[in-house]
Design a protein around this motif. Structure first.
Motif, PDB file in Angstrom:
ATOM      1  N   GLY A  86      -5.018   7.206  -2.617  1.00 19.21           N
ATOM      2  CA  GLY A  86      -4.771   6.288  -1.470  1.00 19.21           C
ATOM      3  C   GLY A  86      -6.259   6.086  -0.737  1.00 19.21           C
ATOM      4  N   SER A  87      -6.318   4.964   0.079  1.00 17.21           N
ATOM      5  CA  SER A  87      -7.472   4.771   0.994  1.00 17.21           C
ATOM      6  C   SER A  87      -7.565   5.687   1.906  1.00 17.21           C
ATOM      7  N   ASP A  88      -6.659   6.295   2.300  1.00 19.09           N
ATOM      8  CA  ASP A  88      -6.677   7.239   3.234  1.00 19.09           C
ATOM      9  C   ASP A  88      -7.547   8.506   2.933  1.00 19.09           C
ATOM     10  N   TYR A 113      -5.574   0.593  13.098  1.00 17.85           N
ATOM     11  CA  TYR A 113      -4.677   1.639  12.198  1.00 17.85           C
ATOM     12  C   TYR A 113      -5.122   3.152  12.833  1.00 17.85           C
ATOM     13  N   TYR A 116      -7.680   6.174  11.378  1.00 22.77           N
ATOM     14  CA  TYR A 116      -9.354   6.412  11.767  1.00 22.77           C
ATOM     15  C   TYR A 116      -9.623   7.490  12.595  1.00 22.77           C
ATOM     16  N   CYS A 157     -10.815  -3.403  10.690  1.00 21.77           N
ATOM     17  CA  CYS A 157      -9.602  -3.598   9.845  1.00 21.77           C
ATOM     18  C   CYS A 157      -9.460  -5.131   9.723  1.00 21.77           C
ATOM     19  N   ASN A 161      -4.343  -4.266  11.106  1.00 17.48           N
ATOM     20  CA  ASN A 161      -2.816  -3.465  11.250  1.00 17.48           C
ATOM     21  C   ASN A 161      -3.000  -2.983  12.834  1.00 17.48           C
ATOM     22  N   ASP A 186     -11.905  -2.263   6.343  1.00 20.16           N
ATOM     23  CA  ASP A 186     -10.511  -1.969   5.669  1.00 20.16           C
ATOM     24  C   ASP A 186      -9.803  -3.106   5.141  1.00 20.16           C
ATOM     25  N   ALA A 188      -6.934  -3.550   3.649  1.00 17.42           N
ATOM     26  CA  ALA A 188      -5.472  -3.112   2.744  1.00 17.42           C
ATOM     27  C   ALA A 188      -4.725  -4.518   2.858  1.00 17.42           C
ATOM     28  N   TYR A 189      -4.957  -5.164   3.653  1.00 18.52           N
ATOM     29  CA  TYR A 189      -3.865  -6.466   3.517  1.00 18.52           C
ATOM     30  C   TYR A 189      -4.498  -7.740   3.015  1.00 18.52           C
ATOM     31  N   THR A 213      -6.684  -1.157  -1.241  1.00 16.36           N
ATOM     32  CA  THR A 213      -5.525  -0.197  -1.646  1.00 16.36           C
ATOM     33  C   THR A 213      -4.639  -0.818  -2.593  1.00 16.36           C
ATOM     34  N   SER A 215      -1.505   0.087  -2.397  1.00 18.66           N
ATOM     35  CA  SER A 215      -0.233   0.512  -1.665  1.00 18.66           C
ATOM     36  C   SER A 215       0.536  -0.680  -1.368  1.00 18.66           C
ATOM     37  N   LYS A 216      -0.115  -1.908  -0.904  1.00 15.68           N
ATOM     38  CA  LYS A 216       0.552  -2.894  -0.211  1.00 15.68           C
ATOM     39  C   LYS A 216       0.882  -4.105  -1.124  1.00 15.68           C
ATOM     40  N   ARG A 224      -0.314   6.404  -5.034  1.00 15.44           N
ATOM     41  CA  ARG A 224      -1.322   6.959  -4.244  1.00 15.44           C
ATOM     42  C   ARG A 224      -2.770   6.463  -4.874  1.00 15.44           C
ATOM     43  N   VAL A 225      -3.260   5.359  -4.804  1.00 14.11           N
ATOM     44  CA  VAL A 225      -4.494   4.866  -5.119  1.00 14.11           C
ATOM     45  C   VAL A 225      -5.014   3.760  -4.216  1.00 14.11           C
TER      46      VAL A 225
HETATM   47  C1  LIG Z   1      -1.240   0.953   4.622  1.00 18.38           C
HETATM   48  C2  LIG Z   1      -2.709   1.057   5.361  1.00 18.38           C
HETATM   49  C3  LIG Z   1      -3.950   1.581   4.470  1.00 18.38           C
HETATM   50  C4  LIG Z   1      -3.276   2.294   3.122  1.00 18.38           C
HETATM   51  O1  LIG Z   1      -3.616   3.463   2.816  1.00 18.38           O
HETATM   52  P1  LIG Z   1      -3.371   4.209   1.462  1.00 18.38           P
HETATM   53  O2  LIG Z   1      -3.652   5.247   1.862  1.00 18.38           O
HETATM   54  O3  LIG Z   1      -4.056   3.407   0.418  1.00 18.38           O
HETATM   55  O4  LIG Z   1      -1.735   4.213   1.111  1.00 18.38           O
HETATM   56  C5  LIG Z   1      -5.062   1.615   4.841  1.00 18.38           C
HETATM   57  N1  LIG Z   1      -5.276   0.881   5.659  1.00 18.38           N
HETATM   58  C6  LIG Z   1      -4.481   0.390   6.684  1.00 18.38           C
HETATM   59  C7  LIG Z   1      -4.984  -0.455   7.744  1.00 18.38           C
HETATM   60  C8  LIG Z   1      -3.137   0.082   6.215  1.00 18.38           C
HETATM   61  O5  LIG Z   1      -2.420  -0.428   7.080  1.00 18.38           O
END
Ligand SMILES: *Cc1c(COP(=O)(O)O)cnc(C)c1O
Length: 359
Positions: A86-88, A113, A116, A157, A161, A186, A188-189, A213, A215-216, A224-225
């Motif tokens: 995940g990017s986390d 988000y 952070y 971001c 988000n 970031d 993600a979107y 990511t 994930s979206k 989780r990548v």
């Molecule tokens: C959902 C989201 C992530 C996602 O993280 P993953 O760990 O890759 O699932 C990262 N940054 C933002 C702003 C998000 O909303």
């Protein structure tokens, strides 16, 4: 940063000294990477796995096959790519590599988000808050003014988000140009946005790190990548600290399958952005909705006169949204992910019912 400053950028001076000195763990796969027929070096089970697919061997800690494919997909060299659980995981590693606890600071631009700030807290790193402007734009001058010689990370971001809007890349570049620390964008979107990516800024501004990511838009949150795109020296520092086998073979194999099916992602993104725009119009037509913010993402931020009553009303009908009403600049707002057409219709029906006077 473009000119002399880019040449001066030295991530090894920004990183924590103990990390620069660190001798990373050397796995069985590090010490032998040639081809052999009999692997007796990693204490694996030689017989196989109790699953239809075999997972008895450790995965490639460098994720070479996947990075080549992702590099082709994103148009960047594999040496500029870090892959995380995940990017986390990338966010946490950026703190652990670059932020000396109790000395370094980072800058965030709320509302944004939440991870952070959590990652900063876990790593005992001071958080400086430079809120987005009234119109939810990046306050580049505010960020530059808050930074000092101990600022290691700035998180931007984009699309943001929970507000949904993309940030102006000229402002991002201006922040990167005026800082020595890393500027983490970031994205993600980004797939849902018509705006351009900051990935093209990573070469001219080597202190920019772009997070992506699967994930979206890619619909693979459960695998989780996540990706970081950055200067190869920044990537090498992240790799030094990551757990050696941070991506499983199960995740990597499925991701390769997904990359082979990229067309499906394009069509899902098109469908979701269409549904988002429809949902935005339907929400805006409801008397109970005060405002729907424009969105470059797969969610909408909407303002209500009584958001917690709306939240509970929806929940009673089995619909869960995200209450963001206590965040600055998001007062009285709920964040609503775009669902399927029928899910969105159920949401609109429920909100319509909420707005009708009780019989
Ligand atoms: C959902 C989201 C992530 C996602 O993280 P993953 O760990 O890759 O699932 C990262 N940054 C933002 C702003 C998000 O909303």
């Amino acid at each position: 940063m473009r000119s002399e400053k880019a040449a001066e950028f030295d991530p090894f001076k920004l990183a924590r000294e103990n990390i620069v000195r660190l001798k990373p763990y050397s796995s069985a796969r590090d010490e032998f990477s040639g081809s052999a027929r009999i692997f007796l070096d990693a204490n694996e089970n030689p017989l196989g796995s109790p699953t239809s697919e075999a997972f008895n061997r450790y995965p490639d800690p460098y994720q070479r096959t996947l990075k080549d494919q992702i590099g082709r997909l994103e148009g960047v060299d594999a040496e500029r790519i870090f892959l995380g659980n995940g990017s986390d995981e990338a966010i946490d590693l950026l703190f652990r590599v670059f932020c000396e606890p109790r000395t370094a600071n980072c800058i965030i631009c709320p509302p944004t988000y939440g991870m952070y700030e959590v990652a900063a807290g876990i790593n005992d790193v001071e958080v400086r808050r430079v809120p987005l402007s009234e119109d939810l734009e990046l306050d580049a001058d505010g960020v530059i003014g808050s930074a000092d010689e101990n600022t290691r990370l700035v998180f931007i971001c984009s699309p943001n988000n929970p507000t949904g809007n993309a940030m102006d890349l000229d402002s991002v570049a201006r922040v990167a140009e005026s800082m020595n620390g890393l500027v983490v964008v970031d994205e993600a979107y980004i797939h849902f946005s018509t705006g351009t990516s900051a990935a093209d800024l990573v070469e001219p501004f080597p202190n920019i790190v772009v997070l992506r990511t699967f994930s979206k838009a890619w619909g693979l949150a459960g695998l989780r990548v996540g990706i970081a795109i950055a200067d190869p020296r920044v990537i090498s520092l992240l790799n030094k600290v990551k757990p050696p086998y941070n991506l499983s073979d199960a995740a990597m194999n499925r991701l390769l399958e997904a990359i082979g099916n990229e067309q499906r992602v394009r069509s899902m993104v098109e469908e979701i952005t269409g549904l988002r725009d429809e949902l935005a119009r339907s929400l805006a037509d409801l008397p109970v909705v005060e405002r729907v913010f424009p969105s470059d993402a797969n969610f909408l931020l909407a303002r209500f006169p009584d958001p917690s009553a709306v939240y509970s009303f929806l929940l009673e009908r089995g619909i869960v949204v995200r209450d963001r009403s206590r965040l600055e600049r998001c007062e009285d707002c709920l964040r609503i992910s775009v669902g399927t057409r029928s899910e969105n219709e159920k949401l609109i029906d429920a909100l319509d019912e909420f707005g009708r006077p009780m019989k």
